[in-house]
Design a protein around this motif. Structure first.
Motif, PDB file in Angstrom:
ATOM      1  N   UNK A   1       0.862  -0.780   0.569  1.00  0.00           N
ATOM      2  CA  UNK A   1      -0.291  -0.060   0.092  1.00  0.00           C
ATOM      3  C   UNK A   1       0.916   1.422   0.103  1.00  0.00           C
ATOM      4  N   UNK A   2       2.148   1.146   0.878  1.00  0.00           N
ATOM      5  CA  UNK A   2       2.921   2.018   0.358  1.00  0.00           C
ATOM      6  C   UNK A   2       3.391   2.711  -0.603  1.00  0.00           C
ATOM      7  N   UNK A   3       3.714   1.402  -1.143  1.00  0.00           N
ATOM      8  CA  UNK A   3       4.621   1.915  -2.452  1.00  0.00           C
ATOM      9  C   UNK A   3       3.227   1.999  -3.587  1.00  0.00           C
ATOM     10  N   UNK A   4       1.947   1.733  -3.947  1.00  0.00           N
ATOM     11  CA  UNK A   4       1.504   2.170  -4.617  1.00  0.00           C
ATOM     12  C   UNK A   4       1.079   4.088  -4.094  1.00  0.00           C
ATOM     13  N   UNK A   5       1.271   3.844  -3.239  1.00  0.00           N
ATOM     14  CA  UNK A   5       0.676   5.597  -2.471  1.00  0.00           C
ATOM     15  C   UNK A   5       1.365   6.376  -3.279  1.00  0.00           C
ATOM     16  N   UNK A   6       2.755   5.956  -3.142  1.00  0.00           N
ATOM     17  CA  UNK A   6       4.317   6.516  -2.958  1.00  0.00           C
ATOM     18  C   UNK A   6       4.491   6.960  -4.537  1.00  0.00           C
ATOM     19  N   UNK A   7       3.615   6.438  -5.678  1.00  0.00           N
ATOM     20  CA  UNK A   7       3.817   5.793  -6.433  1.00  0.00           C
ATOM     21  C   UNK A   7       3.658   7.231  -7.140  1.00  0.00           C
ATOM     22  N   UNK A   8       2.654   7.912  -6.675  1.00  0.00           N
ATOM     23  CA  UNK A   8       2.507   9.312  -7.297  1.00  0.00           C
ATOM     24  C   UNK A   8       2.146  10.005  -6.656  1.00  0.00           C
ATOM     25  N   UNK A   9       3.730   9.791  -5.893  1.00  0.00           N
ATOM     26  CA  UNK A   9       4.109  11.631  -5.076  1.00  0.00           C
ATOM     27  C   UNK A   9       5.659  11.631  -6.032  1.00  0.00           C
ATOM     28  N   UNK A  10       5.582  12.799  -6.302  1.00  0.00           N
ATOM     29  CA  UNK A  10       7.214  13.031  -6.550  1.00  0.00           C
ATOM     30  C   UNK A  10       8.361  13.506  -5.570  1.00  0.00           C
ATOM     31  N   UNK A  11       9.326  13.363  -5.292  1.00  0.00           N
ATOM     32  CA  UNK A  11      10.083  13.342  -3.857  1.00  0.00           C
ATOM     33  C   UNK A  11      11.361  12.038  -4.430  1.00  0.00           C
TER      34      UNK A  11
END
Length: 135
Positions: A119-129
């Motif tokens: 879930x954390x990996x999926x949610x991070x994909x949408x962010x830049x950083x």
């Protein structure tokens, strides 16, 4: 006129439920007939792969378990599953009743931790950083 929004929403919800059921059935059927230690290992490898830590070609179960515990610091007992899997798969010796019970205790928290990582990996994909250790 009648609103089609409710029908569309119902159709989408029905499709999602059917898809989820199909995935769950496929997940279970793919390990049916395997000893519990092999079932658990296969599930752990699949979830770990989805979380960004796939099994590498030539990697032993012990090496993979050590890598998982370093990558996902919350995992405990992965080496117990790896050891039982290794003996069952390659040594042709099924796990003892005690080991099966221990695997049954260890698996739910491992599964939960890996699902959190996915879930954390999926949610991070949408962010830049900055890239995380899973990407």
């Amino acid at each position: 006129g009648q609103s089609y929004g409710a029908w569309i929403l119902a159709a989408v919800a029905g499709f999602a439920a059917l898809l989820a059921g199909s995935v769950a059935l496929g997940w279970r059927r793919s390990v049916v007939g395997l000893p519990i230690e092999q079932q658990t290992w296969e599930k752990m490898v699949r979830l770990s792969s989805l979380a960004g830590r796939p099994l590498e070609p030539g990697q032993t179960p012990a090496e993979y378990a050590n890598g998982l515990q370093k990558t996902f610091r919350g995992l405990r007992g992965v080496s117990v599953i790896a050891s039982a899997y290794n003996r069952s798969r390659f040594g042709r010796r099924d796990a003892s009743q005690e080991e099966r019970e221990r695997i049954g205790e260890l698996w739910p928290p491992i599964r939960s931790e890996l699902l959190r990582a996915i879930a954390g990996r999926v949610l991070r994909r949408g962010r830049t950083g900055p890239a995380s250790y899973l990407d």
